[in-house]
Design a protein around this motif. Structure first.
Motif: not given
Length: 228
Positions: A92-103
């Protein structure tokens, strides 16, 4: 004396112009700064992983007979459940961090991906050590003495499958690369021959439209030349 002009071969595409302020590889100091910021912020976020793991992970229990310590329930899946909880939280943290960095930085870039990977690896280690520190004491003998003979007490948290420590960085990098490939506009391919001005030198925007060719005097539709 007229200087000879050398024009590129029509079979060779023109070189793309260099981006102002960029290096040869297209990496700027701002890109490196963004990558370092991502690594730092995600690394600190590992503390939250450790807190949630220590709170949500099922606890195995030991019991002492005064001479040795045994599992209270040898068929319990609590020790495996601790690994599963760490796996799901890391995913979950991996998915969240990837989305936030991309945004935050849609253009992506190598420094950003490297910062995401390094920060995720560090965050996973920080979460693991924080969970062990916040969980039950790792001194089983002292805990058994404190609990007393025949009284069950919580076993310390353990990560039996060390591979779960790589879930966060692997998920973060994979998701970020996928988002970048899907949603970031790609640079035009210089070898694409569908461009009507491909291979034309000079292009029309440099010197404007070419002048109209001289009229053929033998053409009856051609206008008469001015008489002196």
């Amino acid at each position: 004396m007229t200087e000879a002009l050398t024009t590129p071969s029509p079979h060779e595409p023109p070189l793309p112009p260099e981006k102002p302020g960029g290096s040869a590889g297209g990496i700027t100091p701002a890109d490196i700064r963004d990558g370092a910021a991502v690594a730092l912020v995600i690394g600190v976020a590992g503390v939250l992983l450790g807190v949630l793991w220590a709170w949500l992970a099922p606890k195995a229990q030991y019991v002492s007979n005064g001479e040795a310590v045994f599992l209270k329930n040898s068929e319990s899946e609590s020790r495996i459940g601790a690994d599963g909880t760490f796996f799901l939280l890391s995913l979950g943290f991996g998915l969240l961090s990837a989305v936030l960095v991309f945004l935050w930085r849609r253009r992506g870039g190598v420094p950003l991906v490297i910062g995401l990977m390094i920060g995720s690896c560090f965050a996973s280690l920080v979460g693991w050590r924080t969970g062990l520190w916040l969980g039950p004491s790792s001194d089983v003998a002292a805990s058994a003495v404190k609990a007393g003979k025949g009284v069950a007490f919580d076993a310390p948290l353990q990560v039996l499958a060390q591979g779960v420590l790589l879930v966060w960085p692997m998920a973060a990098v994979a998701v970020h690369l996928g988002l970048t490939a899907l949603w970031t506009p790609q640079d035009p391919d210089p070898s694409d021959t569908t461009d009507p001005e491909w291979g034309v030198y000079p292009p029309s925007h440099v010197h404007g439209a070419p002048a109209q060719a001289a009229s053929d005097p033998s053409d009856p539709a051609a206008p008469e030349p001015p008489r002196g």
